[in-house]
Design a protein around this motif. Structure first.
Motif, mmCIF file in Angstrom:
data_model
loop_
_atom_site.group_PDB
_atom_site.id
_atom_site.type_symbol
_atom_site.label_atom_id
_atom_site.label_comp_id
_atom_site.label_asym_id
_atom_site.label_seq_id
_atom_site.Cartn_x
_atom_site.Cartn_y
_atom_site.Cartn_z
ATOM 1 N N LEU A 30 48.289 33.975 18.364
ATOM 2 C CA LEU A 30 49.681 33.580 18.612
ATOM 3 C C LEU A 30 50.653 34.317 17.703
ATOM 4 N N ARG A 31 50.303 34.477 16.415
ATOM 5 C CA ARG A 31 51.182 35.210 15.492
ATOM 6 C C ARG A 31 51.356 36.651 15.968
ATOM 7 N N GLN A 34 53.652 36.690 18.937
ATOM 8 C CA GLN A 34 55.032 36.423 18.547
ATOM 9 C C GLN A 34 55.684 37.681 17.998
ATOM 10 N N LYS A 35 54.913 38.502 17.285
ATOM 11 C CA LYS A 35 55.432 39.766 16.762
ATOM 12 C C LYS A 35 55.516 40.833 17.849
ATOM 13 N N PRO A 37 55.604 40.467 21.718
ATOM 14 C CA PRO A 37 55.590 39.615 22.911
ATOM 15 C C PRO A 37 55.182 40.330 24.204
#
Length: 98
Positions: A30-31, A34-35, A37
């Motif tokens: 997920l991280r 998020q960076k 997308p």
């Protein structure tokens, strides 16, 4: 790239011992997303390029923090090289000023 229908996994079962590790990897994925997308990859690619990269970045940050503690505690000393990088070693007994 053509769209492919993917069937969701109905239920993922993990043992209690593995659950924390699986949740850590899920958080890493997920991280990364998020960076980045727009990123997408296979499970193998995510393992190789996202998770391993994230672990490396996390490891470097953890090591830097550990080194800072060891220098602060007087166990190690750092020496800055001309390029700006710092190399660490045991604090010499001759230089025991803290």
């Amino acid at each position: 790239m053509r769209d492919i229908q993917v069937q969701p996994i109905k239920r993922c079962t993990v043992t209690t011992n593995d659950e924390e590790q699986v949740r850590n990897v899920a958080a890493m994925i997920l991280r990364y997303l998020q960076k980045h997308p727009q990123a997408s990859d296979t499970a193998e690619g995510i393992t190789r390029w996202w998770v391993m990269r994230q672990r490396y970045e996390n490891s470097v940050q953890t090591v830097k923090q550990a080194l800072a503690i060891l220098v602060q505690d007087g166990a190690l000393e750092g020496h800055q090289l001309a390029q700006g990088k710092v190399v660490y070693s045991l604090k010499s007994k001759n230089n025991s000023n803290t």
